[in-house]
Design a protein around this motif. Structure first.
Motif, PDB file in Angstrom:
ATOM      1  N   SER A 326     -10.779  12.893 -19.224  1.00 41.71           N
ATOM      2  CA  SER A 326     -10.943  12.757 -17.780  1.00 41.71           C
ATOM      3  C   SER A 326     -10.172  11.590 -17.189  1.00 41.71           C
ATOM      4  CB  SER A 326     -12.432  12.596 -17.443  1.00 41.71           C
ATOM      5  OG  SER A 326     -12.936  11.379 -17.964  1.00 41.71           O
ATOM      6  N   THR A 329      -8.390  12.192 -13.858  1.00 40.94           N
ATOM      7  CA  THR A 329      -8.646  13.556 -13.383  1.00 40.94           C
ATOM      8  C   THR A 329     -10.142  13.843 -13.469  1.00 40.94           C
ATOM      9  OG1 THR A 329      -8.016  15.882 -13.607  1.00 40.94           O
ATOM     10  CG2 THR A 329      -8.312  14.637 -15.639  1.00 40.94           C
ATOM     11  N   ARG A 330     -10.474  15.100 -13.234  1.00 44.21           N
ATOM     12  CA  ARG A 330     -11.869  15.539 -13.267  1.00 44.21           C
ATOM     13  C   ARG A 330     -12.032  16.583 -14.356  1.00 44.21           C
ATOM     14  NH1 ARG A 330     -15.259  18.190  -8.168  1.00 44.21           N
ATOM     15  NH2 ARG A 330     -17.338  17.570  -8.886  1.00 44.21           N
ATOM     16  N   LEU A 345     -20.193  16.795 -16.356  1.00 46.46           N
ATOM     17  CA  LEU A 345     -19.043  16.408 -15.550  1.00 46.46           C
ATOM     18  C   LEU A 345     -18.609  15.004 -15.922  1.00 46.46           C
ATOM     19  CD1 LEU A 345     -20.486  18.682 -13.840  1.00 46.46           C
ATOM     20  CD2 LEU A 345     -19.389  17.658 -11.847  1.00 46.46           C
ATOM     21  N   GLU A 347     -15.362  12.061 -14.559  1.00 45.70           N
ATOM     22  CA  GLU A 347     -14.257  11.830 -13.638  1.00 45.70           C
ATOM     23  C   GLU A 347     -13.657  10.457 -13.890  1.00 45.70           C
ATOM     24  OE1 GLU A 347     -13.131  12.570  -8.934  1.00 45.70           O
ATOM     25  OE2 GLU A 347     -15.209  12.725  -9.624  1.00 45.70           O
ATOM     26  N   ASP A 348     -12.340  10.448 -14.083  1.00 38.16           N
ATOM     27  CA  ASP A 348     -11.577   9.210 -14.279  1.00 38.16           C
ATOM     28  C   ASP A 348     -12.209   8.331 -15.361  1.00 38.16           C
ATOM     29  OD1 ASP A 348      -9.419   7.597 -13.891  1.00 38.16           O
ATOM     30  OD2 ASP A 348     -10.261   6.537 -12.175  1.00 38.16           O
TER      31      ASP A 348
END
Length: 577
Positions: A326, A329-330, A345, A347-348
């Motif tokens: 990640s 990005t996601r 999930l 993210e970054d």
């Protein structure tokens, strides 16, 4: 050879303790009174074997406390009161059976559990007076002694000669008796990964099996029956095999990446990258060529790259993998492990909080036989999780335009590769190291040693550990040790050469262990596993020295040292720092 009397063995034990471990000698209780022993026999309704009476008349067990005489794995010797209490307790547990009524506890167990420890058989018969060890009431694989006399003779011989006893070596440290595990690290272990490199990946499709032709086959012209000959007819019966359930593998989606970048971030092994469909991938990952490493296939859908785990240990939801995937990005990870389906999930480089992970747990379908081939045979053990997996995919398509169909992607040739799995995360910096390591007061040692001298001493211990286990033969490790002694920084991130070496050692351990789980273990042995585990642990100690506070790293280094003389060496390292 004659076996010494109980009193003679105790005299040898007493003399050794008085000379080398007076603090432990002081925990031996005075002799039990004859009246106390006879009262215990009346209470329990048994006659103590003569050896037990003789032993109790030397010492009525051990007084618990710091430095107390304890036997490795079995705890301190029981007092007469302990024998009465624990035997009564065991008889209560075994009420209505004969278990617990035919043995007397000689020790109290490491955790003072009445069901653990050494026991003396007291039932009349051929095994009367025999000594054996029990854990949770079951006899382990330790060979029993014919009598307490034999047991005490072996204990006295081990103390005076420094010989192994119950798999441990007796040592005198600061006036106390301590037991050290006998350790050896075999040199030059067989490498499953190197062996796999000599093998070819299996063919994509095995040769077709030729179907037998029978005389009544419609495709074969009828043959005249020979006179007197009998014709053998084959008739297929039974239900047709049910269709397998649809594939629901672990899959990860990353916005804006290419399949090639997905493979790189996941740790693709160079030389194994090529297009494969699902059948080819699964044949490859189940072969010796894969050496029990995971294999993934990667593709694209609607601006998202995806990777499918086709075999091997689960990877995508591991924190280190999520950070790598990640970065910038996601990422969304859909995993299924039996009854549980989870959507995670990140993210970054940051995973979502635990409470935001969406999980569905499915109850098992009642009266359904399980097994690794259940799904291939059309048996759905957890229909709720099957539906949840499909539901999550529908949500991903609706919300993000990710159109992923496991069945459709199975036939496509996608970029794929074996993976070199990432290392597990180390404990958080605030994690408190243990105060004691192998009967060594680590907390006091850290507190009493100046920081710079402590660092030099632990670095010296780390170098000795690297030599004992053989990891100093790797150039990445020897270079790191050299930089440590020169006070220079050391890089050991997952993709650094040192990190890759450490990941490779972890993969060797996993492959060796998996090979040994099967009846045909191939080229490896238990000794190879011992060596790879020791190297992996030593590599972790090096990683902790570089990344963690020094006290935590010191605990791991000292715990893994092989030499029995590490305490003396540590003291010399501190003096010379």
């Amino acid at each position: 050879m004659s076996i010494p009397a109980v009193e003679d063995s105790w005299a040898r034990v007493d003399a050794w303790l008085a000379r080398h471990a007076p603090r432990t000698r002081a925990t031996l209780r005075p002799p039990a009174s004859q009246a106390g022993i006879e009262g215990a026999e009346r209470t329990l309704g048994v006659s103590f074997p003569p050896d037990l009476v003789a032993s109790l008349r030397c010492h009525d067990g051990v007084e618990p406390g710091d430095g107390a005489l304890e036997l490795p794995s079995y705890g301190a010797l029981s007092q007469v009161a302990d024998i009465v209490r624990d035997t009564t307790f065991l008889r209560g547990l075994a009420e209505g059976t004969e278990d617990g009524a035919d043995r007397l506890p000689l020790t109290r167990g490491i955790a003072l559990r009445a069901t653990d420890g050494l026991f003396l058989a007291c039932r009349p018969g051929p095994h009367h007076g025999r000594v054996a060890g029990y854990f949770d009431g079951y006899m382990p694989s330790v060979p029993p002694w014919p009598s307490l006399r034999h047991f005490l003779a072996d204990l006295a011989e081990a103390l005076n000669g420094g010989f192994p006893f119950l798999g441990h070596i007796p040592l005198a440290v600061d006036g106390r008796l301590v037991w050290e595990t006998e350790r050896t690290v075999p040199a030059d272990p067989v490498s499953p990964l190197s062996h796999a490199a000599t093998l070819a990946e299996p063919e994509s499709d095995p040769p077709a099996v030729r179907r037998p032709v029978f005389p009544d086959d419609a495709s074969t012209p009828p043959q005249p029956a020979r006179s007197g000959a009998q014709r053998l007819l084959f008739v297929r019966t039974g239900r047709p095999r049910p269709a397998p359930l649809p594939d629901q593998p672990d899959v990860v989606f990353a916005a804006g990446l290419t399949p090639e970048e997905m493979l790189r971030r996941l740790g693709a092994v160079p030389g194994t990258v090529r297009p494969r469909d699902r059948r080819q991938a699964q044949r490859a990952v189940e072969s010796a060529w894969a050496a029990h490493r995971p294999l993934v296939r990667a593709g694209e859908s609607g601006g998202w790259a995806f990777a499918i785990l086709e075999g091997g240990a689960a990877q995508f939801a591991r924190p280190a993998v999520l950070r790598a995937l990640s970065a910038g990005t996601r990422v969304m990870v859909l995993t299924r492990q039996g009854p549980e389906v989870a959507l995670t999930l990140a993210e970054d480089g940051v995973r979502c909080p635990e409470e935001q992970i969406r999980r569905v747990m499915s109850p098992r379908k009642p009266n359904t036989a399980g097994g690794p081939w259940a799904r291939r045979l059309g048996v759905d053990l957890w229909p709720g999780s099957t539906a949840a997996y499909t539901g999550f995919l529908a949500e991903l398509e609706q919300e993000f335009g990710i159109a992923y169909d496991p069945a459709g992607e199975g036939a496509a040739e996608l970029a794929s590769a074996l993976l070199l799995p990432f290392l597990d995360d180390l404990p958080e910096a605030e994690h408190e190291p243990p105060a004691q390591v192998r009967d060594f007061d680590l907390a006091r040692f850290v507190q009493s040693t100046p920081p710079q001298r402590l660092r030099v001493a632990v670095a010296a211990q780390l170098t000795r550990l690297a030599s004992e286990t053989g990891i100093d033969t790797y150039p990445e490790v020897s270079d790191a040790l050299d930089r440590i002694h020169r006070g220079l920084p050391v890089r050991c991130d997952q993709e650094d050469p040192l990190g890759v070496r450490m990941r490779t050692l972890a993969a060797e351990v996993h492959a060796t262990r998996e090979l040994l789980r099967h009846e045909d273990s191939g080229p490896v042995s238990d000794e190879d596993l011992t060596a790879w585990v020791a190297r992996d642990h030593a590599a972790r100690a090096l990683r902790e020295f570089v990344r963690l506070p020094l006290p935590a790293a010191a605990a791991t280094v000292l715990q893994q040292r092989v030499s029995l003389h590490w305490r003396e060496e540590l003291a010399a390292d501190v003096r010379g720092a």
